[in-house]
Design a protein around this motif. Structure first.
Motif, PDB file in Angstrom:
ATOM      1  N   ALA A  68       0.904  -1.326   0.039  1.00  0.00           N
ATOM      2  CA  ALA A  68       0.011  -0.069   0.047  1.00  0.00           C
ATOM      3  C   ALA A  68       0.954   1.178   0.024  1.00  0.00           C
ATOM      4  O   ALA A  68       1.915   1.166   0.370  1.00  0.00           O
ATOM      5  N   ARG A  69       0.051   2.303  -0.525  1.00  0.00           N
ATOM      6  CA  ARG A  69       0.981   3.411  -0.589  1.00  0.00           C
ATOM      7  C   ARG A  69       0.688   4.375   0.868  1.00  0.00           C
ATOM      8  O   ARG A  69       1.287   5.607   0.999  1.00  0.00           O
ATOM      9  N   THR A  70       0.064   3.695   1.770  1.00  0.00           N
ATOM     10  CA  THR A  70      -0.452   4.421   2.920  1.00  0.00           C
ATOM     11  C   THR A  70       0.264   3.826   4.053  1.00  0.00           C
ATOM     12  O   THR A  70       0.550   2.650   4.222  1.00  0.00           O
ATOM     13  N   GLY A  71       0.571   4.647   5.192  1.00  0.00           N
ATOM     14  CA  GLY A  71       0.964   4.171   6.322  1.00  0.00           C
ATOM     15  C   GLY A  71       1.136   5.016   7.471  1.00  0.00           C
ATOM     16  O   GLY A  71       0.596   6.293   7.404  1.00  0.00           O
ATOM     17  N   LYS A  72       1.668   4.746   8.649  1.00  0.00           N
ATOM     18  CA  LYS A  72       1.708   5.680   9.689  1.00  0.00           C
ATOM     19  C   LYS A  72       3.510   6.062   9.772  1.00  0.00           C
ATOM     20  O   LYS A  72       4.354   5.187   9.703  1.00  0.00           O
ATOM     21  N   VAL A  73       3.593   7.222  10.392  1.00  0.00           N
ATOM     22  CA  VAL A  73       4.704   7.643  10.720  1.00  0.00           C
ATOM     23  C   VAL A  73       5.312   7.054  11.771  1.00  0.00           C
ATOM     24  O   VAL A  73       4.805   6.920  12.732  1.00  0.00           O
ATOM     25  N   TRP A  74       6.675   6.486  11.559  1.00  0.00           N
ATOM     26  CA  TRP A  74       7.305   5.884  12.616  1.00  0.00           C
ATOM     27  C   TRP A  74       8.407   7.055  13.416  1.00  0.00           C
ATOM     28  O   TRP A  74       8.479   7.056  14.521  1.00  0.00           O
ATOM     29  N   SER A  75       8.879   8.043  12.537  1.00  0.00           N
ATOM     30  CA  SER A  75       9.746   8.980  13.007  1.00  0.00           C
ATOM     31  C   SER A  75       9.968   9.958  12.039  1.00  0.00           C
ATOM     32  O   SER A  75       9.921   9.433  10.698  1.00  0.00           O
ATOM     33  N   SER A  76      10.178  11.178  12.312  1.00  0.00           N
ATOM     34  CA  SER A  76      10.446  12.266  11.241  1.00  0.00           C
ATOM     35  C   SER A  76      11.402  13.284  11.729  1.00  0.00           C
ATOM     36  O   SER A  76      11.710  13.471  12.997  1.00  0.00           O
ATOM     37  N   THR A  77      11.986  13.902  10.886  1.00  0.00           N
ATOM     38  CA  THR A  77      12.758  15.054  11.281  1.00  0.00           C
ATOM     39  C   THR A  77      12.932  16.115  10.119  1.00  0.00           C
ATOM     40  O   THR A  77      12.408  16.021   9.001  1.00  0.00           O
ATOM     41  N   VAL A  78      13.283  17.375  10.319  1.00  0.00           N
ATOM     42  CA  VAL A  78      13.786  18.318   9.115  1.00  0.00           C
ATOM     43  C   VAL A  78      15.260  18.238   9.272  1.00  0.00           C
ATOM     44  O   VAL A  78      15.859  18.465  10.210  1.00  0.00           O
ATOM     45  N   VAL A  79      15.737  18.131   7.758  1.00  0.00           N
ATOM     46  CA  VAL A  79      17.121  18.536   7.565  1.00  0.00           C
ATOM     47  C   VAL A  79      17.470  19.891   7.327  1.00  0.00           C
ATOM     48  O   VAL A  79      16.871  20.490   6.412  1.00  0.00           O
ATOM     49  N   ALA A  80      18.579  20.161   7.984  1.00  0.00           N
ATOM     50  CA  ALA A  80      19.046  21.645   8.295  1.00  0.00           C
ATOM     51  C   ALA A  80      20.480  21.888   7.278  1.00  0.00           C
ATOM     52  O   ALA A  80      20.840  22.856   7.371  1.00  0.00           O
ATOM     53  N   ILE A  81      20.890  20.888   6.973  1.00  0.00           N
ATOM     54  CA  ILE A  81      22.012  21.149   6.024  1.00  0.00           C
ATOM     55  C   ILE A  81      21.885  20.643   4.587  1.00  0.00           C
ATOM     56  O   ILE A  81      21.008  20.012   4.400  1.00  0.00           O
ATOM     57  N   PRO A  82      22.616  21.026   3.566  1.00  0.00           N
ATOM     58  CA  PRO A  82      22.452  20.526   2.397  1.00  0.00           C
ATOM     59  C   PRO A  82      22.752  19.152   2.145  1.00  0.00           C
ATOM     60  O   PRO A  82      23.828  18.769   2.693  1.00  0.00           O
ATOM     61  N   VAL A  83      22.110  18.498   1.258  1.00  0.00           N
ATOM     62  CA  VAL A  83      22.258  16.801   0.950  1.00  0.00           C
ATOM     63  C   VAL A  83      22.271  16.651  -0.448  1.00  0.00           C
ATOM     64  O   VAL A  83      21.272  16.571  -0.836  1.00  0.00           O
ATOM     65  N   GLY A  84      23.553  16.336  -0.985  1.00  0.00           N
ATOM     66  CA  GLY A  84      23.319  16.211  -2.461  1.00  0.00           C
ATOM     67  C   GLY A  84      22.756  17.359  -3.237  1.00  0.00           C
ATOM     68  O   GLY A  84      23.227  18.564  -2.949  1.00  0.00           O
ATOM     69  N   THR A  85      22.019  17.012  -3.900  1.00  0.00           N
ATOM     70  CA  THR A  85      21.241  18.321  -4.677  1.00  0.00           C
ATOM     71  C   THR A  85      19.898  18.950  -3.790  1.00  0.00           C
ATOM     72  O   THR A  85      19.425  19.939  -4.207  1.00  0.00           O
ATOM     73  N   ARG A  86      19.767  18.267  -2.457  1.00  0.00           N
ATOM     74  CA  ARG A  86      18.698  18.868  -1.643  1.00  0.00           C
ATOM     75  C   ARG A  86      18.961  20.021  -1.052  1.00  0.00           C
ATOM     76  O   ARG A  86      20.136  20.053  -0.458  1.00  0.00           O
ATOM     77  N   ARG A  87      18.368  21.091  -0.778  1.00  0.00           N
ATOM     78  CA  ARG A  87      18.660  22.268  -0.254  1.00  0.00           C
ATOM     79  C   ARG A  87      17.806  22.598   0.981  1.00  0.00           C
ATOM     80  O   ARG A  87      16.398  22.049   0.889  1.00  0.00           O
ATOM     81  N   PRO A  88      18.455  22.666   2.162  1.00  0.00           N
ATOM     82  CA  PRO A  88      17.611  22.893   3.374  1.00  0.00           C
ATOM     83  C   PRO A  88      16.561  23.911   3.597  1.00  0.00           C
ATOM     84  O   PRO A  88      16.737  24.825   2.875  1.00  0.00           O
ATOM     85  N   PRO A  89      15.488  23.890   4.214  1.00  0.00           N
ATOM     86  CA  PRO A  89      15.160  22.820   4.786  1.00  0.00           C
ATOM     87  C   PRO A  89      14.191  21.662   4.184  1.00  0.00           C
ATOM     88  O   PRO A  89      13.302  22.454   3.356  1.00  0.00           O
ATOM     89  N   PHE A  90      14.285  20.348   4.585  1.00  0.00           N
ATOM     90  CA  PHE A  90      13.406  19.558   3.933  1.00  0.00           C
ATOM     91  C   PHE A  90      12.920  18.495   4.969  1.00  0.00           C
ATOM     92  O   PHE A  90      14.025  18.263   5.897  1.00  0.00           O
ATOM     93  N   GLY A  91      11.991  17.799   4.866  1.00  0.00           N
ATOM     94  CA  GLY A  91      11.738  16.803   5.724  1.00  0.00           C
ATOM     95  C   GLY A  91      11.831  15.492   5.374  1.00  0.00           C
ATOM     96  O   GLY A  91      11.744  15.071   4.258  1.00  0.00           O
ATOM     97  N   LEU A  92      12.245  14.545   6.330  1.00  0.00           N
ATOM     98  CA  LEU A  92      12.325  13.089   5.882  1.00  0.00           C
ATOM     99  C   LEU A  92      11.469  12.190   6.967  1.00  0.00           C
ATOM    100  O   LEU A  92      11.443  12.974   8.209  1.00  0.00           O
ATOM    101  N   ALA A  93      10.717  11.412   6.747  1.00  0.00           N
ATOM    102  CA  ALA A  93      10.254  10.422   7.799  1.00  0.00           C
ATOM    103  C   ALA A  93      10.240   9.043   7.477  1.00  0.00           C
ATOM    104  O   ALA A  93      10.456   8.498   6.101  1.00  0.00           O
TER     105      ALA A  93
END
Length: 136
Positions: A68-93
């Motif tokens: 399924a494409r649906t589910g529950k968050v186990w943990s999440s964070t906001v990243v405040a540093i650039p990672v690869g081509t991603r620029r902050p802030p961005f969220g991961l879960a």
């Protein structure tokens, strides 16, 4: 069953330019209304890795499965540093899919979500899964 990594971009180990071995992209794949993966035929252990020759838990055979494409968050964070081509802030879960494994997703908006919040995977961005909060 498809061969592991066929049809997907591959990462290369250091030294690939001089003949190193290709490494398959291990990111989960979204296919329409499901996340692709495999499940053990004996212990039913689910994983988003495709084409595994055996179950990582009991070493029995695996078969392709769709989750399924649906589910529950186990943990999440906001990243405040650039990672690869991603620029902050961005969220991961980490998202526990309703009928399958735990997957890492990018959040549509940078936010820390409470554990148990319902998310839906809505698409991909550069091959990474992107999820948004579901309406209550």
């Amino acid at each position: 069953m498809s061969e592991l990594g066929v049809g997907r971009p591959t990462k290369r180990r250091a030294g690939a330019a001089v003949g190193g071995l290709p490494v398959a992209d291990s990111r989960p794949v979204l296919d329409g209304d499901a996340v692709l993966g495999s499940r053990c035929t004996v212990c039913r252990y689910p994983t988003t890795q495709q084409g595994l020759p055996w179950c990582p838990v009991c070493y029995e055979a695996t078969e392709p499965d769709r989750f399924a494409r649906t589910g529950k968050v186990w943990s999440s964070t906001v990243v405040a540093i650039p990672v690869g081509t991603r620029r902050p802030p961005f969220g991961l879960a980490y998202l526990d899919l309703d009928d399958g494994p735990r997957v890492l997703v990018h959040l549509a908006e940078p936010a820390v979500l409470e554990p148990g919040a319902r998310l839906e995977i809505t698409g991909t961005d550069d091959g990474d899964l992107v999820a948004t909060r579901m309406e209550q």
